[in-house]
Every structure is written in C-alpha cells, then in structure tokens.
Design an enzyme around this catalytic site. Structure first.
Site, PDB file in Angstrom:
ATOM      1  CE1 TYR A 273       4.183   1.077   8.535  1.00 14.76           C
ATOM      2  CE2 TYR A 273       5.693   2.304   9.942  1.00 14.76           C
ATOM      3  CZ  TYR A 273       5.432   1.643   8.752  1.00 14.76           C
ATOM      4  OH  TYR A 273       6.402   1.531   7.795  1.00 14.76           O
TER       5      TYR A 273
ATOM      6  CE  LYS B  94      12.484  -4.707   6.363  1.00 12.64           C
ATOM      7  NZ  LYS B  94      13.184  -3.494   6.670  1.00 12.64           N
TER       8      LYS B  94
ATOM      9  CE1 TYR C 276       8.997  -0.014   9.284  1.00 15.23           C
ATOM     10  CE2 TYR C 276      10.851   1.499   9.461  1.00 15.23           C
ATOM     11  CZ  TYR C 276       9.575   1.204   9.019  1.00 15.23           C
ATOM     12  OH  TYR C 276       8.882   2.137   8.291  1.00 15.23           O
TER      13      TYR C 276
ATOM     14  CG  HIS D 256      12.481   9.203  10.261  1.00 13.42           C
ATOM     15  ND1 HIS D 256      11.174   9.030   9.891  1.00 13.42           N
ATOM     16  CD2 HIS D 256      12.812  10.461   9.852  1.00 13.42           C
ATOM     17  CE1 HIS D 256      10.726  10.119   9.294  1.00 13.42           C
ATOM     18  NE2 HIS D 256      11.707  11.001   9.241  1.00 13.42           N
TER      19      HIS D 256
ATOM     20  N   PRO E  87       3.518  -3.278   1.274  1.00 13.44           N
ATOM     21  CG  PRO E  87       2.232  -1.400   0.765  1.00 13.44           C
ATOM     22  CD  PRO E  87       2.275  -2.882   0.587  1.00 13.44           C
TER      23      PRO E  87
HETATM   24  C1  PHB Z   1       6.102   5.787   2.285  1.00 15.00           C
HETATM   25  O1  PHB Z   1       6.550   6.815   2.813  1.00 15.00           O
HETATM   26  O2  PHB Z   1       5.687   5.788   1.119  1.00 15.00           O
HETATM   27  C2  PHB Z   1       6.030   4.537   3.074  1.00 15.00           C
HETATM   28  C3  PHB Z   1       6.573   4.502   4.337  1.00 15.00           C
HETATM   29  C4  PHB Z   1       6.508   3.341   5.077  1.00 15.00           C
HETATM   30  C5  PHB Z   1       5.894   2.228   4.549  1.00 15.00           C
HETATM   31  C6  PHB Z   1       5.373   2.250   3.274  1.00 15.00           C
HETATM   32  C7  PHB Z   1       5.432   3.418   2.522  1.00 15.00           C
HETATM   33  O3  PHB Z   1       5.817   1.108   5.291  1.00 15.00           O
END
Ligand code: PHB
Ligand code: APR
Length: 391
Positions: A200, A296, A384, A72, A292
């Site tokens: 997000y 990280k 990120y 990505h 989460p």
């Molecule tokens: C996930 O795909 O499980 C995932 C992706 C991004 C995050 C947390 C979990 O910030």
C-alpha cells in the site's frame, strides 16, 4: 413455488448463505439477475480474512482455497520511497489469504449445484411482496414466464444496486453515507508478482496498491478521479504512472506485463440501519459498502450471512426468534468497526485534492508512527486480519 428462504442475488453473499442453510437442512431458492458466467467473471477484490478462510474450511469448501490461496503473514506500507513491512502474523497470530473473489464464487456455485437445490439465473422484474409480515412472496420472470415464490424469509443479497433495500418503505431505515473524491483504476497483468506481499503506497502523486492473484498474475491499482474515463488510459500510460508511484528507493518495482483487464471503481462508505425490515434481511453489499482500501467487503458479507444462517437455524430448530431479532445489531457492530478501519486506511493513504501542506505532513507523520510503533502496527494488523466469524 414455495421455499423456506428466498435468496435474492447469487453473488458471494447469496450463495454462501444458501450453502450454510443447506448444511442446517434449510431449503432455499436463489434468484440471480445475471448469468452464471457474468457473476463469476466480474473482477472484484481478493483478500480473505483468516475468519473467512476458517468458515470456508468448516463448511467443506476450503480444499482448493488451501491449495491455491496465497497465505500472507504481512503487508507493506510504502511512503517517501521506502517500504515498511508489518508482520501481522507475529503481531496477531493470524494471517490473510489472497484468493480472488472469482475463485470463491466458482467454489460456491459448484457447492450449490452439488446440493441439487435450485438457483435461477437471468431472472427479470423481481419484486418483493408482503414482507412486513411473515408470509413474504417474491415475484419474478424467468425464461419468459411469470413466477411467484412464497417463503418464510427473504434474504436480500442483491448488492448495492439491487431491489431489496429500495423496496423497504421510506422512513423505516436510515442510510449513513460518505463518498470520496477519488476512485481506483485497477488492472490485472500477466506478470509474476515482484513482491510476496501487498504494498500500500502513499505518494505525492496519489495512492497506489500492489497486489496479486496468483504466482503469474499481478493486480495493481492507482488512485484516479472518481469518474475517470478508462479510455484516457492506454496501457503504457497506466504502467508509467504505476511505476512512478510504486518504485522504491532500493529499486523495487512491479514486473510489467500484458494488461488482461482494466477498470475504474468508485469509493464509498455506506451503511443502512437496521439491516432488517419484517421478514426481509439484508446482507452483504445490499446493506453496506466499504472503500476497498481495507479489503473488507467480501469478509463482511461472509460474516453477515453466517450470523443470518445461525439465526435461521435456531428459528427452524426451536422456534426461537431472539437471534433473528438480534441479527441487525450483531452485524452492525462488525460493520461499523470495518467502516471505521476502511475509512481510516483510505484517508491516511489518499490525497483528496483539498488538503494543504500541513495535511500532507500530518499524513506522513501518521505513516511514520504506524510503521514504527508496535502498538500502532498491532492495531492495523488486528483489524486487517479481521475478527473471528465463527464463534
Ligand atoms: C485486490 O487484490 O484486489 C485488493 C487487495 C487489497 C485491497 C483491495 C483490493 O485492499
Ligand atoms: N434480482 C436478482 N439479482 C440481483 C438483482 C435483482 N434485482 N440485483 C442485483 N442482483 C444480483 C447481482 O447481479 C449480483 O450477482 O445480486 C448479486 C449481488 O452480488 P454482489 O454485488 O457481489 O454483492 P454480495 O454478494 O453482497 O457480495 C459481497 O462485497 O465488497 C464486496 O467485492 C465484494 O462483491 C463483494 C461483496
């Protein structure tokens, strides 16, 4: 039994360390409380920083990752009904790879098996001894028999709920902690991802995240109470809430499909300092937890064990102790950078319940700034995609 490094925990930290040490010609024994299947099946995160992909590739474990991982170049931040794309690759020259932790775990298990070095699963009653000095021992039960493993070093890779960190004498370490008044309810769904990149989302109803595992599997989260009872959430109710939060004004929404798995995760920021006591070195979740939101956790674990493997290699090659002595400080700098970033992403995107109308406006102003200023986008992107691990 004797080994050079006794590794407690066969999760990503423990097994990645085992492989890194193997490549340096250092012997280890991995002791894991659960079965191999349990450790693989446990559903966890799935975003690998470029640095972790580079590390896996450098140690010969990048082949399936390269084939199956989804690269990505950007992520989306969504609020007030609109998605805003942040082109991380354009801003930093780096990218992330979506590849489930389960897949990383499978690759690591297979690599360990191929080395012929020992991993014992379903060990019980594991205790650490004499680790203030340089002849530590690990006692445990395996298949109804008591064992003692003598080692030069112990790597505490046994996660947040493990035994290594609590074995350190009181007063020798300091814990820094923050809990959040919310959790994430996560589902895996058999549905083609409706977006090529993560979304997000901030809404008045709470945070939501759109992610994926493969071209046929979508991963979704919604902010919930920290102690949310998953039984109160039949699949229809989860989809209803996800669609309310994620649907944008242009009509974009996730594809709906059968729910394969669901669960609730708490949110916590935690660091223990130092990450070492005598000949015991803590790594990964045993030493620190991040919420989460910044994705990280797994990447920090990989960085810890890389630093530890280099320090142990220098010790065995030339008797140098300086890298071992620097281990904790070296790791903690990255850990605190990730803590700051994860806390910031989390607080920007969630509603804690005690904010007022001013706080919500402030969150929206921050999201507006983030998605319209190149400087702000670059700061997010740089953190990120993560900082190099090998180097
Ligand atoms: C996930 O795909 O499980 C995932 C992706 C991004 C995050 C947390 C979990 O910030
Ligand atoms: N004895 C032996 N093994 C133990 C013990 C014990 N007393 N206690 C825990 N373990 C094992 C657990 O069963 C688990 O498999 O230690 C392992 C720790 O693995 P993780 O919890 O996955 O932690 P870690 O390997 O540090 O992985 C990094 O960061 O944010 C997360 O999702 C990310 O789980 C990933 C983690």
């Amino acid at each position: 039994m004797r080994t050079q490094t006794g590794i407690v925990g066969g999760g990503p930290s423990g097994l990645l360390l085992a492989h890194l040490l193997h490549l340096e010609g250092i012997d280890s024994v991995v002791l894991e409380a659960r079965s191999e299947e349990y450790v693989i099946e446990r559903v966890r995160a799935g975003v690998l920083e470029q640095g972790m992909v580079d590390l896996m590739t450098a140690i010969g474990l990048g082949e399936r990752l390269r084939r199956e991982g989804l690269i990505h170049h950007g992520i989306n931040i969504s609020f007030a009904g609109t998605r805003h794309r942040i082109d991380m690759h354009e801003l930093t020259g780096r990218a992330i790879t979506v590849y489930g932790q389960n897949e990383v775990q499978k690759d690591l298990n297979q690599a360990r098996r191929a080395t012929g070095r020992p991993t014992f699963h379903e060990v019980e009653d594991l205790t650490l001894h004499d680790f203030a000095g340089d002849s530590p021992r690990i006692r445990y039960r395996h298949r109804e028999e008591d064992h003692e493993l003598a080692c030069d070093f112990i790597a505490g890779c046994d996660g947040f709920h493990g035994v290594c960190r609590p074995s350190i004498p009181e007063g020798s370490c300091t814990a820094f902690e923050r809990t959040y008044p919310y959790g994430w309810l996560g589902i895996l769904a058999e549905a083609a991802p409706a977006s090529e990149e993560l979304v997000y989302t901030w809404t008045e109803r709470g945070f939501s995240l759109f992610s994926m595992r493969s071209p046929t599997i979508t991963r979704l989260y919604l902010q919930c109470a920290p102690d949310e009872d998953i039984h109160r959430w039949p699949d229809e109710k989860i989809w209803d809430e996800l669609l309310k939060r994620l649907t944008t004004r242009d009509g974009w929404k996730p594809n709906v499909g059968p729910v394969l798995q669901k669960g609730v995760t708490g949110m916590r920021s935690f660091v223990v300092e130092p990450m070492r006591y005598g000949s015991l070195f803590l790594a990964g979740d045993a030493a620190h937890i991040v919420p989460p939101t910044g994705a990280k956790g797994l990447n920090l674990a990989a960085a810890d064990v890389y630093v530890l493997s280099q320090a142990l290699a220098a010790f065995y090659k030339s008797g140098r102790r300086d890298l071992l002595d620097a281990y904790s400080d070296t790791c903690l700098r990255r850990v605190w950078r990730a803590q700051r970033f994860s806390w910031w992403m989390t607080s920007m995107l969630h509603l804690s319940g005690d904010e007022n109308a001013f706080d919500r406006r402030r969150q929206l102003a921050e999201l507006d700034y983030l998605t319209s200023s190149r400087a702000a986008m670059t700061s997010l992107a740089e953190n990120y995609v993560g900082f190099p691990i090998i180097g």
